[in-house]
Structures are given as C-alpha cells and as structure tokens.
Design an enzyme around this catalytic site. Structure first.
Site, PDB file in Angstrom:
ATOM      1  CE1 TYR A   1     -20.317  14.767   7.375  1.00 26.45           C
ATOM      2  CE2 TYR A   1     -19.531  16.391   5.800  1.00 26.45           C
ATOM      3  CZ  TYR A   1     -20.141  15.184   6.072  1.00 26.45           C
ATOM      4  OH  TYR A   1     -20.595  14.390   5.050  1.00 26.45           O
TER       5      TYR A   1
ATOM      6  CG  HIS B   1     -23.347  12.600   1.651  1.00 27.19           C
ATOM      7  ND1 HIS B   1     -23.001  13.812   1.091  1.00 27.19           N
ATOM      8  CD2 HIS B   1     -22.360  12.301   2.521  1.00 27.19           C
ATOM      9  CE1 HIS B   1     -21.852  14.212   1.590  1.00 27.19           C
ATOM     10  NE2 HIS B   1     -21.432  13.327   2.468  1.00 27.19           N
TER      11      HIS B   1
ATOM     12  CG  HIS C   1     -20.721   9.876   5.472  1.00 29.52           C
ATOM     13  ND1 HIS C   1     -19.900   9.460   4.461  1.00 29.52           N
ATOM     14  CD2 HIS C   1     -20.717  11.234   5.416  1.00 29.52           C
ATOM     15  CE1 HIS C   1     -19.413  10.510   3.827  1.00 29.52           C
ATOM     16  NE2 HIS C   1     -19.895  11.608   4.384  1.00 29.52           N
TER      17      HIS C   1
ATOM     18  NE  ARG D   1     -19.562  13.920  -1.969  1.00 31.40           N
ATOM     19  CZ  ARG D   1     -19.910  12.729  -1.496  1.00 31.40           C
ATOM     20  NH1 ARG D   1     -19.752  12.444  -0.218  1.00 31.40           N
ATOM     21  NH2 ARG D   1     -20.418  11.800  -2.288  1.00 31.40           N
TER      22      ARG D   1
ATOM     23  CE1 TYR E   1     -20.721  17.531   2.083  1.00 31.27           C
ATOM     24  CE2 TYR E   1     -18.974  19.082   2.586  1.00 31.27           C
ATOM     25  CZ  TYR E   1     -19.407  17.797   2.394  1.00 31.27           C
ATOM     26  OH  TYR E   1     -18.517  16.778   2.488  1.00 31.27           O
TER      27      TYR E   1
HETATM   28  C1  DHB Z   1     -15.310  14.718   0.924  1.00 30.97           C
HETATM   29  C2  DHB Z   1     -16.285  15.182   1.780  1.00 30.97           C
HETATM   30  C3  DHB Z   1     -17.321  14.376   2.155  1.00 30.97           C
HETATM   31  O1  DHB Z   1     -18.311  14.744   3.004  1.00 30.97           O
HETATM   32  C4  DHB Z   1     -17.401  13.120   1.684  1.00 30.97           C
HETATM   33  O2  DHB Z   1     -18.436  12.403   2.068  1.00 30.97           O
HETATM   34  C5  DHB Z   1     -16.436  12.651   0.817  1.00 30.97           C
HETATM   35  C6  DHB Z   1     -15.393  13.453   0.448  1.00 30.97           C
HETATM   36  C7  DHB Z   1     -14.188  15.580   0.553  1.00 30.97           C
HETATM   37  O3  DHB Z   1     -14.170  16.726   0.993  1.00 30.97           O
HETATM   38  O4  DHB Z   1     -13.322  15.100  -0.162  1.00 30.97           O
HETATM   39 FE    FE Z   2     -19.648  13.487   3.564  1.00 31.28          FE
END
Ligand code: DHB
Ligand code: FE
Length: 244
Positions: free
Chosen positions: A123, A181, A183, A178, A157
């Site tokens: 990000y 995705h 958001h 994860r 990632y």
């Molecule tokens: C986390 C990271 C994310 O990008 C997300 O969508 C939800 C949780 C995390 O690092 O906990």
């Molecule tokens: Fe996220």
C-alpha cells in the site's frame, strides 16, 4: 467501529505497538469476528469484510483525472473513469460497478472509497516516502448507480510479519499471506455504511487468508481484455488489461 475500539482499548494493556495489535486482532480472526457481529448485513446485501489498517481519508487527492481535460471539466468533481493509480504501479485493471439498494434500485451519489496494493504488494502508506495518495481513490456513483475507475491488478501480499504476530503465525504453522483484494467502503445518505473488498477467482490464498477476510460471495472473476480497441474506448492505449 467496534474493531478499532476493541484494539485501542486493549492497547492500554499491552506492551506491543498499536499497528501490531491491530494485526494480532486480524491474524487471530478477532477483527473478522467482531465485524461479522457488528456489521451483519441482511442476506440480500453485499457481504462486509475486514477494514484492515491501510484505509486513509485523503484518497481523492490522489485521483488522476485522465478525462478531465478531454471532457473540458474544471470542477473538482472526480469524473467516473479516472485512475486511482499513477503510472507504473502494475497492470491496468478497469473496475466497473453499480450501487443498488437491497431491492435493486440504483443509488445515485453514493461515495465509494477504494484502496489496494500496487504490483509490489505494498500500500502507498507502506513506502517510506509518500507525496500523495496512490492506488486509492474516492468516487461518486452516477444517476444509475454506476461507477468506474482504472486501478492496477493487486497481488497477494504478506501482512507485516517482523513482530510478535509473525512469530505467532509461524508457531501456528500458518503463512502470512492475504489473497489479492480491492477494498471498498461505500456510503450513501439513509443507508448503512458498507466496508467490503473484492477477491479474485483463482488466487492461491483464497482458502488460507492470514486474516480470514475472504467471503465466497466477494470472489469475482477478472476478464483479460486483449482487444486494443476496447481499451482505447476506455481512453487508454494499452494492449493487455483486466476488467471485471
Ligand atoms: C491486514 C491487511 C490488509 O490489507 C487487510 O485488508 C486486512 C488486514 C492486516 O495486516 O492485518
Ligand atoms: Fe488490504
């Protein structure tokens, strides 16, 4: 938002950092559990999922107004079709959607905040230098509830794993990834706020998400556009892009 209230309160009693504590709450599935209880939606509404730690309020400052000049616009209203990502952040992805109420009536003027990783799986806020928001944007739905924007294809990632949470997950034999995705946070007057995300069919981490955020109903299929004319019609001369 109960998740953050919960983590902030708990922070008072813990020696680890705030971010690390949100992570812990996410990695244990607590955030997802609290979201599920707190943000339960009726069955005909889009399912909610975890907010995560990477939402920021300044998304609109980063929108790249691809069509503003072409359309002769001078106002600050961000036209649909603009880009949420600067150049070089990944493969193009065109996102088209529609905001409807649970009866199927279009909702005009809904605010759509969206944010994602770039093709490095980061990000914008995870880089040491950030001039302006990138890979995040704020849009408004049109009269027929539609919205559209150009983004980049996000990638799976690892959640930050250099602290306690990383150690915990590794002790539990769990990985730290994860699935990719996008958001979305959608708000409209008179409606409950929806915090959700879209996941991609075929992603290897859909069934083992480190923070338990995947919902089957939120998995979408990205189509690859190979027709140059179609991409051009969207205002871009790029040969390979994704759309869904
Ligand atoms: C986390 C990271 C994310 O990008 C997300 O969508 C939800 C949780 C995390 O690092 O906990
Ligand atoms: Fe996220």
């Amino acid at each position: 938002m109960l998740t953050y209230l919960l983590t902030a309160l708990t922070y008072m009693h813990t020696p680890c950092g705030y971010e690390e504590f949100i992570l812990l709450s996410d990695a244990l599935g607590v955030s997802t559990l609290v979201d599920t209880i707190n943000n339960a939606k009726p069955p005909d509404a889009t399912e909610a999922t975890v907010l995560g730690p990477f939402f920021t309020e300044d998304a609109h400052d980063g929108m790249i107004c691809l069509h503003r000049e072409r359309l002769g616009l001078t106002s600050m209203v961000v036209p649909n079709g603009d880009s949420i990502a600067s150049e070089g952040k990944g493969d193009y992805m065109f996102v088209e959607g529609r905001v409807l109420d649970t009866k199927g009536t279009p909702i005009a003027g809904a605010t759509i905040d969206t944010w994602e990783t770039d093709s490095n799986g980061l990000y914008d806020t995870q880089y040491s230098h950030r001039d302006k928001p990138d890979c995040r944007g704020r849009l408004t739905s049109a009269e027929d509830g539609t919205y559209s924007f150009r983004a980049v294809v996000p990638v799976p990632y690892p959640i930050p794993s250099d602290g306690t949470v990383g150690k915990l997950l590794s002790r539990l034999g769990r990985h730290v990834f994860r699935p990719a995705h996008l958001h979305m946070m959608i708000e409209a007057p008179g409606f409950e706020k929806l915090i959700t995300a879209l996941y991609f069919e075929g992603d290897p981490y859909l069934t083992s998400d480190a923070v338990f955020g995947v919902r089957t109903s939120l998995i979408v299929k990205a189509e690859i556009i190979t027709d140059v004319e179609e991409t051009k019609a969207r205002g871009f001369a790029e040969e390979k892009s994704h759309v869904y």
